[in-house]
Scaffold this motif. Structure first.
Motif, PDB file in Angstrom:
ATOM      1  N   ASN A  83      -9.777  11.013  -0.173  1.00 38.87           N
ATOM      2  CA  ASN A  83      -9.120  12.095  -0.919  1.00 38.87           C
ATOM      3  C   ASN A  83      -9.228  11.847  -2.418  1.00 38.87           C
ATOM      4  O   ASN A  83      -9.436  12.775  -3.181  1.00 38.87           O
ATOM      5  CB  ASN A  83      -7.648  12.214  -0.520  1.00 38.87           C
ATOM      6  N   LEU A  84      -9.097  10.591  -2.859  1.00 34.99           N
ATOM      7  CA  LEU A  84      -9.221  10.269  -4.270  1.00 34.99           C
ATOM      8  C   LEU A  84     -10.628  10.553  -4.766  1.00 34.99           C
ATOM      9  O   LEU A  84     -10.807  11.154  -5.819  1.00 34.99           O
ATOM     10  CB  LEU A  84      -8.872   8.795  -4.531  1.00 34.99           C
ATOM     11  N   GLN A 123       0.817  -1.215   0.000  1.00 33.71           N
ATOM     12  CA  GLN A 123       0.000   0.000   0.000  1.00 33.71           C
ATOM     13  C   GLN A 123       0.852   1.268   0.000  1.00 33.71           C
ATOM     14  O   GLN A 123       0.331   2.370   0.103  1.00 33.71           O
ATOM     15  CB  GLN A 123      -0.938   0.001   1.217  1.00 33.71           C
ATOM     16  N   ILE A 174       2.877   2.500   2.263  1.00 37.40           N
ATOM     17  CA  ILE A 174       2.810   3.240   3.523  1.00 37.40           C
ATOM     18  C   ILE A 174       4.156   3.077   4.213  1.00 37.40           C
ATOM     19  O   ILE A 174       4.644   1.960   4.369  1.00 37.40           O
ATOM     20  CB  ILE A 174       1.678   2.700   4.429  1.00 37.40           C
ATOM     21  N   GLN A 201      -8.446   7.237   4.432  1.00 37.75           N
ATOM     22  CA  GLN A 201      -8.127   8.640   4.191  1.00 37.75           C
ATOM     23  C   GLN A 201      -7.714   8.842   2.728  1.00 37.75           C
ATOM     24  O   GLN A 201      -8.164   9.782   2.078  1.00 37.75           O
ATOM     25  CB  GLN A 201      -6.999   9.058   5.135  1.00 37.75           C
ATOM     26  N   ARG A 202      -6.893   7.950   2.213  1.00 41.03           N
ATOM     27  CA  ARG A 202      -6.464   8.043   0.811  1.00 41.03           C
ATOM     28  C   ARG A 202      -7.652   7.875  -0.132  1.00 41.03           C
ATOM     29  O   ARG A 202      -7.770   8.576  -1.118  1.00 41.03           O
ATOM     30  CB  ARG A 202      -5.415   6.980   0.505  1.00 41.03           C
ATOM     31  N   LYS A 203      -8.516   6.926   0.181  1.00 47.59           N
ATOM     32  CA  LYS A 203      -9.682   6.661  -0.657  1.00 47.59           C
ATOM     33  C   LYS A 203     -10.602   7.883  -0.695  1.00 47.59           C
ATOM     34  O   LYS A 203     -11.098   8.263  -1.752  1.00 47.59           O
ATOM     35  CB  LYS A 203     -10.430   5.436  -0.119  1.00 47.59           C
ATOM     36  N   GLU A 231       5.248   6.909   8.727  1.00 43.80           N
ATOM     37  CA  GLU A 231       3.852   7.361   8.681  1.00 43.80           C
ATOM     38  C   GLU A 231       2.978   6.512   9.600  1.00 43.80           C
ATOM     39  O   GLU A 231       2.177   7.028  10.379  1.00 43.80           O
ATOM     40  CB  GLU A 231       3.342   7.283   7.239  1.00 43.80           C
ATOM     41  N   ILE A 263      -5.360   5.061   7.277  1.00 40.12           N
ATOM     42  CA  ILE A 263      -4.590   5.648   6.174  1.00 40.12           C
ATOM     43  C   ILE A 263      -5.237   5.306   4.840  1.00 40.12           C
ATOM     44  O   ILE A 263      -5.394   6.172   3.966  1.00 40.12           O
ATOM     45  CB  ILE A 263      -3.123   5.175   6.223  1.00 40.12           C
ATOM     46  N   LEU A 264      -5.621   4.052   4.661  1.00 37.03           N
ATOM     47  CA  LEU A 264      -6.231   3.633   3.396  1.00 37.03           C
ATOM     48  C   LEU A 264      -7.568   4.337   3.167  1.00 37.03           C
ATOM     49  O   LEU A 264      -7.876   4.761   2.049  1.00 37.03           O
ATOM     50  CB  LEU A 264      -6.385   2.121   3.360  1.00 37.03           C
TER      51      LEU A 264
END
Length: 109
Positions: free
Chosen positions: A103-104, A52, A54, A99-101, A58, A96-97
């Motif tokens: 934002n995408l 991923q 990461i 949060q990334r999703k 982080e 984290i995953l």
């Protein structure tokens, strides 16, 4: 019998030494028995984190430990409160995953 005498059992230095040694031997036995499982779990954790993209830095910031401690967990070495740390590790990974999703999706719509 005074206030400070209640419930205090005095043991000799020899008895204390024996108890400490016994406790340490139990710890070493537990480490020896669990190391193969810890190595397997740690390798899976590291592979997932790396797949991923990461970083240890982080993830360790969210878990609340230094990157070296996270490295010890991923290498299968003994760490304090291993089960709690594994749960924190997974929760931080999921955060984290997610949060990334999010934002995408924000940029896709």
């Amino acid at each position: 019998m005074g206030f400070f005498d209640k419930g205090i059992k005095v043991i000799s230095n020899e008895e204390l030494g024996r108890r400490v040694k016994e406790s340490h031997l139990k710890y070493l036995q537990r480490v020896e028995e669990n190391t193969p499982l810890w190595i397997k779990e740690g390798a899976q954790m590291r592979a997932r984190r790396e797949s991923q993209k990461i970083s240890q830095a982080e993830l360790s910031e969210l878990v609340g430990v230094c990157p070296q401690t996270l490295g010890r967990l991923e290498c299968g070495k003994p760490v304090k409160r291993r089960n709690m740390m594994k749960k924190s590790y997974e929760t931080a990974m999921n955060f984290i995953l997610l949060q990334r999703k999010m934002n995408l999706k924000k940029y896709e719509s």
